[in-house]
Enzyme design. Structure first.
Site, PDB file in Angstrom:
ATOM      1  N   ASP A  36       0.872  -1.179   0.000  1.00 30.54           N
ATOM      2  CA  ASP A  36       0.000   0.000   0.000  1.00 30.54           C
ATOM      3  C   ASP A  36       0.911   1.232   0.000  1.00 30.54           C
ATOM      4  O   ASP A  36       1.579   1.511   0.996  1.00 30.54           O
ATOM      5  CB  ASP A  36      -0.870  -0.059   1.261  1.00 30.54           C
ATOM      6  CG  ASP A  36      -1.871   1.077   1.343  1.00 30.54           C
ATOM      7  OD1 ASP A  36      -1.643   2.121   0.697  1.00 30.54           O
ATOM      8  OD2 ASP A  36      -2.871   0.922   2.069  1.00 30.54           O
ATOM      9  N   HIS A  37       0.898   1.930  -1.109  1.00 26.64           N
ATOM     10  CA  HIS A  37       1.840   3.047  -1.256  1.00 26.64           C
ATOM     11  C   HIS A  37       1.487   4.231  -0.360  1.00 26.64           C
ATOM     12  O   HIS A  37       2.278   5.160  -0.196  1.00 26.64           O
ATOM     13  CB  HIS A  37       1.887   3.482  -2.726  1.00 26.64           C
ATOM     14  CG  HIS A  37       3.215   4.055  -3.138  1.00 26.64           C
ATOM     15  ND1 HIS A  37       4.172   4.459  -2.243  1.00 26.64           N
ATOM     16  CD2 HIS A  37       3.745   4.297  -4.364  1.00 26.64           C
ATOM     17  CE1 HIS A  37       5.224   4.941  -2.882  1.00 26.64           C
ATOM     18  NE2 HIS A  37       4.987   4.848  -4.168  1.00 26.64           N
TER      19      HIS A  37
END
Ligand code: CAO
Length: 444
Positions: free
Chosen positions: A416-417
């Site tokens: 999850d950036h």
């Protein structure tokens, strides 16, 4: 006098070469004097240009994207005797009026703050926001939302996307009450924010009769698949994914694993590569706690977990499930291998409980036993990362001035950036590869 009349852009103050952002009528539409015909927008304001006559639109002479100035022909209208005798509205009144004069349309229900008189050309001094970056371009023939600037502003304030609202006003125009009802329904349905502005707007799928093209069979989805589909879809659209690829040299690990076969047989347990990977992941998570975490509902805090429960994707005849193996850090390799075999067996026999499926910190999806070189797994939200493992391959690796055969394991880490930066992900997979390449770390 009855007959065809031209409707031109009236005096619009200091505005020249202003873009038409909406055409609200088509040829054949019956319009009343002061019905809005087009909306134009400069960098300072938007304005709806009303019809000065009652009648039927014969031709619309502008399109969305055209640029217009005073005097440009907007439309031709066929008027009747009585209609022609009606006093056309004073075009000069279109000169910029303050936002407070943003009057409701004739068809709007009265609004406390919107003034009570009939519609006038309506100015709005703030430019509307751009559409969300991922909003689909309007398809040809797509429904255009017709609404006055006051209603548009109201919808924008509440985050409602007019494209999804059916108007109950004259000729389908959206009135304030339509927006209120839409929001009420959205809140009742709970999940409806997906249709609100700034959320992903997805065109509904077209219904296609595939039997028109050939023989078909309808296979209802299993419940497991339907449940998995919902959470995969939610993760896919709500988590900005990036996948980092890497590989680990597991030559020594594999030698050690094979050396333990006898011990495994004694214990009636098969020590698979995945067991080692689970231990290696936990060892790496301890060094990178942000991978063992979840965002809270506000999205403002990271909840870092001090326990190490690892989800393992299991392929079952009814679809994918991800049971969780608890406290991987506290278990030895053989115990873990036994538990993994037991839980994946229960998964295939549909014997998992809700407790087996909850509490995970990080997931592993291993397709190594099946094949492939790399893939992009979907993060199992609310976790923030997932490791994909593909089939190991014996390769010639250049090391110490010579090529040597090494068993290489492909790793695909999706993350999850919002929570994890690319550099951290690259460090994570490098560390994981190091741990996997030095079997002593895993055994001791
Ligand atoms: N490279 C090469 N071979 C591998 C391997 C790898 N990375 N990982 C496992 N194998 C081999 C095993 O050694 C075993 O070989 P042998 O039978 O010769 O000993 C064989 O593949 C099968 O292993 P396994 O699948 O029984 O055991 P596992 O521990 O590797 O995996 C489980 C267990 C439950 C993860 C697996 O059975 C499974 O369901 N995998 C699919 C997961 C999945 O669907 N992921 C996708 C989700 S996203 O859509």
């Amino acid at each position: 006098m009855a007959g065809e009349k031209e409707i031109r852009v009236p005096d619009i103050g200091d505005f020249e070469d202003v873009e038409v952002i909406e055409v609200l009528v088509s040829a054949g539409d019956q319009v009343q004097c002061e019905d809005s015909l087009v909306t134009i927008e400069s960098d300072k304001a938007t304005v709806e240009i009303p019809s000065p006559f009652n009648g039927v639109i014969g031709e619309v002479c502008v399109s969305v994207g055209d640029r217009v100035s005073e005097g440009v022909l907007l439309a031709r209208i066929a008027t009747s005797d009585a209609e022609a005798d009606a006093t056309p509205i004073d075009a000069s009144r279109t000169a910029a009026q303050p936002e407070a004069n943003d009057k409701p349309e004739a068809n709007d229900k009265p609004e406390a703050n919107d003034g009570a008189s009939a519609a006038q050309p309506v100015w709005k001094t703030a430019a509307p926001p751009s559409p969300p970056p991922h909003a689909p371009a309007a398809a040809p023939g797509a429904r255009t939302a017709h609404a006055s600037p006051s209603v548009r502003r109201f919808a924008r304030e509440l985050g409602a996307n007019l494209e999804f609202i059916r108007g109950s006003g004259n000729k389908g125009r959206i009135i304030k009450q339509d927006v209120q009802i839409f929001i009420q329904r959205a809140l009742q349905q709970g999940g409806a924010p997906a249709r609100l502005e700034n959320a992903l707007v997805v065109e509904p799928a077209r219904s296609i009769d595939f039997s028109e093209f050939g023989e078909i069979e309808i296979a209802p989805l299993s419940n497991i698949r339907k449940i998995a589909a919902k959470s995969l879809h939610r993760s896919w659209v709500t988590i900005p994914h990036v996948t980092q690829f890497d590989e680990a040299d597991i030559t020594e690990l594999e030698t050690y694993r094979k050396s333990q076969q006898g011990e495994g047989e004694k214990r009636n347990v098969k020590l698979t590569v995945l067991t080692f990977i689970m231990k290696a992941v936990v060892s790496t998570l301890k060094e990178f706690p942000q991978f063992c975490a979840s965002l809270d509902e506000t999205g403002e805090n990271l909840i870092i977990k001090r326990y190490f429960h690892i989800g393992v994707a299991v392929d079952t005849p009814n679809g994918l499930v991800v049971p969780v193996v608890r406290d991987v850090d506290r278990k030895g390799l053989f115990d873990l291998a036994a538990e993994l075999a037991e839980i994946s067996e229960r998964a295939r026999n549909r014997k998992l409980t809700q407790a087996d499926l909850s509490g995970g910190c990080f997931s592993i999806s291993s397709l190594g036993g099946i094949g492939g070189t790399a893939f992009t797994p979907i993060v199992n939200g609310p976790e923030v990362a997932i490791l994909g493992v593909s089939r190991h391959v014996l390769r010639a690796v250049y090391r110490d001035d010579q090529f040597v055969p090494r068993l290489m394991l492909p790793l695909s880490l999706s993350y999850d950036h919002r929570v994890i930066d690319g550099a951290a992900a690259a460090r994570f997979t490098s560390k994981l590869a190091d741990v996997l390449s030095d079997v002593r770390d895993l055994v001791l």
